[in-house]
Design a protein around this motif. Structure first.
Motif, mmCIF file in Angstrom:
data_model
loop_
_atom_site.group_PDB
_atom_site.id
_atom_site.type_symbol
_atom_site.label_atom_id
_atom_site.label_comp_id
_atom_site.label_asym_id
_atom_site.label_seq_id
_atom_site.Cartn_x
_atom_site.Cartn_y
_atom_site.Cartn_z
ATOM 1 N N ILE A 34 0.831 -1.207 0.000
ATOM 2 C CA ILE A 34 0.000 0.000 0.000
ATOM 3 C C ILE A 34 0.864 1.256 0.000
ATOM 4 O O ILE A 34 0.610 2.197 -0.765
ATOM 5 C CB ILE A 34 -0.975 -0.015 1.197
ATOM 6 N N LEU A 35 1.913 1.298 0.818
ATOM 7 C CA LEU A 35 2.793 2.480 0.855
ATOM 8 C C LEU A 35 3.568 2.635 -0.447
ATOM 9 O O LEU A 35 3.787 3.758 -0.917
ATOM 10 C CB LEU A 35 3.740 2.401 2.046
ATOM 11 N N PHE A 36 3.981 1.521 -1.061
ATOM 12 C CA PHE A 36 4.665 1.572 -2.358
ATOM 13 C C PHE A 36 3.752 2.189 -3.417
ATOM 14 O O PHE A 36 4.160 3.082 -4.169
ATOM 15 C CB PHE A 36 5.104 0.161 -2.769
ATOM 16 N N VAL A 37 2.515 1.714 -3.465
ATOM 17 C CA VAL A 37 1.545 2.260 -4.427
ATOM 18 C C VAL A 37 1.266 3.730 -4.120
ATOM 19 O O VAL A 37 1.205 4.567 -5.028
ATOM 20 C CB VAL A 37 0.242 1.425 -4.428
ATOM 21 N N PHE A 38 1.122 4.057 -2.842
ATOM 22 C CA PHE A 38 0.844 5.442 -2.419
ATOM 23 C C PHE A 38 1.924 6.399 -2.942
ATOM 24 O O PHE A 38 1.629 7.417 -3.563
ATOM 25 C CB PHE A 38 0.780 5.495 -0.889
ATOM 26 N N ILE A 39 3.187 6.058 -2.701
ATOM 27 C CA ILE A 39 4.302 6.917 -3.126
ATOM 28 C C ILE A 39 4.366 7.015 -4.644
ATOM 29 O O ILE A 39 4.563 8.103 -5.203
ATOM 30 C CB ILE A 39 5.631 6.386 -2.544
ATOM 31 N N MET A 43 4.016 10.273 -7.107
ATOM 32 C CA MET A 43 5.059 10.641 -8.069
ATOM 33 C C MET A 43 4.505 10.707 -9.488
ATOM 34 O O MET A 43 4.891 11.584 -10.265
ATOM 35 C CB MET A 43 6.230 9.658 -8.002
ATOM 36 N N LEU A 44 3.608 9.795 -9.828
ATOM 37 C CA LEU A 44 2.986 9.806 -11.151
ATOM 38 C C LEU A 44 2.190 11.094 -11.358
ATOM 39 O O LEU A 44 2.312 11.754 -12.394
ATOM 40 C CB LEU A 44 2.083 8.582 -11.331
ATOM 41 N N ALA A 79 -2.096 15.280 -5.823
ATOM 42 C CA ALA A 79 -1.236 14.131 -5.527
ATOM 43 C C ALA A 79 -1.744 13.396 -4.287
ATOM 44 O O ALA A 79 -1.817 12.157 -4.270
ATOM 45 C CB ALA A 79 0.204 14.594 -5.334
ATOM 46 N N MET A 80 -2.107 14.143 -3.254
ATOM 47 C CA MET A 80 -2.583 13.527 -2.014
ATOM 48 C C MET A 80 -3.940 12.855 -2.218
ATOM 49 O O MET A 80 -4.144 11.718 -1.782
ATOM 50 C CB MET A 80 -2.682 14.584 -0.914
ATOM 51 N N LEU A 81 -4.866 13.542 -2.874
ATOM 52 C CA LEU A 81 -6.197 12.965 -3.080
ATOM 53 C C LEU A 81 -6.143 11.745 -3.989
ATOM 54 O O LEU A 81 -6.800 10.733 -3.720
ATOM 55 C CB LEU A 81 -7.154 14.014 -3.642
ATOM 56 N N GLY A 82 -5.359 11.827 -5.063
ATOM 57 C CA GLY A 82 -5.246 10.697 -5.988
ATOM 58 C C GLY A 82 -4.688 9.462 -5.315
ATOM 59 O O GLY A 82 -5.240 8.359 -5.430
ATOM 60 N N SER A 83 -3.585 9.635 -4.582
ATOM 61 C CA SER A 83 -2.972 8.483 -3.912
ATOM 62 C C SER A 83 -3.850 7.962 -2.779
ATOM 63 O O SER A 83 -3.926 6.753 -2.553
ATOM 64 C CB SER A 83 -1.574 8.840 -3.405
ATOM 65 N N THR A 84 -4.538 8.853 -2.092
ATOM 66 C CA THR A 84 -5.411 8.424 -0.995
ATOM 67 C C THR A 84 -6.592 7.611 -1.516
ATOM 68 O O THR A 84 -6.927 6.572 -0.937
ATOM 69 C CB THR A 84 -5.913 9.655 -0.205
#
Length: 200
Positions: A34-39, A43-44, A79-84
């Motif tokens: 989950i943290l790998f995908v989040f970061i 970045m994407l 970035a925060m909303l997308g990853s969340t």
């Protein structure tokens, strides 16, 4: 303290042991995924925003732009909303992949009484007042310059607040105090580790 002692002694179980949860190792593996995908989602999104703004740039210039955008209020919310959002769905999938697990049980989701809510809101307000008073007494700005830079550069203050004050903390609590803590509490490490490890 009596309630904590009951939890630590095992007299009062923080979890219904009949409910299935991932074990200790699986909980940590899911956390890493989950943290790998989040970061990488962050970045994407940052990369897409940089490319939209500056086009394709050499690697060194790209690295500098990423550094420059650290405190940019137009980049941080998407970035925060997308990853969340993506990682919240991944968290739900991880929980649902455990046969017969219930989301509300796994994440400890339950209604809070108005009295308890009022109590914690009072504590939060007292904390904010203490910060403001200490900033005034010691003649320091109550807000860090980085936070001020993010806030002043944001195009939409509402979206910034939703991303940083609502979405990010709720996601963090679900991952660490919900998913990870549940796995640790039910492991051989026990309640004390279940409290301390997610808090680190």
């Amino acid at each position: 303290m009596p309630m904590l002692n009951k939890y630590l002694s095992g007299e009062l179980s923080p979890l219904d042991r009949s409910q299935p949860v991932w074990g200790l190792l699986a909980s940590f593996v899911w956390l890493v995924v989950i943290l790998f995908v989040f970061i990488n989602i962050q970045m994407l999104i940052v990369s897409l925003l940089i490319t939209r703004e500056h086009g394709l740039v050499p690697l060194e210039e790209f690295k500098q732009l990423v550094t420059d955008y650290r405190f940019d209020g137009t980049v941080i919310p998407p970035a925060m909303l997308g990853s969340t959002v993506v990682c919240s769905l991944l968290l739900i999938i991880a929980i649902k992949l455990k046969h017969k697990s219930k989301l509300t049980h796994y994440l400890g989701i339950k209604a809070v009484s108005p009295r308890t809510s009022g109590y914690w809101l009072l504590i939060a307000a007292s904390y904010l007042i203490a910060i403001a008073l200490s900033a005034y007494i010691f003649d320091r700005p109550p807000v860090a310059q980085s936070v001020l830079a993010i806030y002043t550069s944001a195009e939409s203050k509402l979206i910034l607040c939703i991303a940083l004050i609502v979405a990010a903390p709720i996601f963090e609590e679900c991952v660490f105090r919900g998913f990870l803590q549940t796995g640790i509490l039910r492991s051989c490490l026990g309640p004390m580790a279940g409290i301390l490890i997610p808090a680190m």
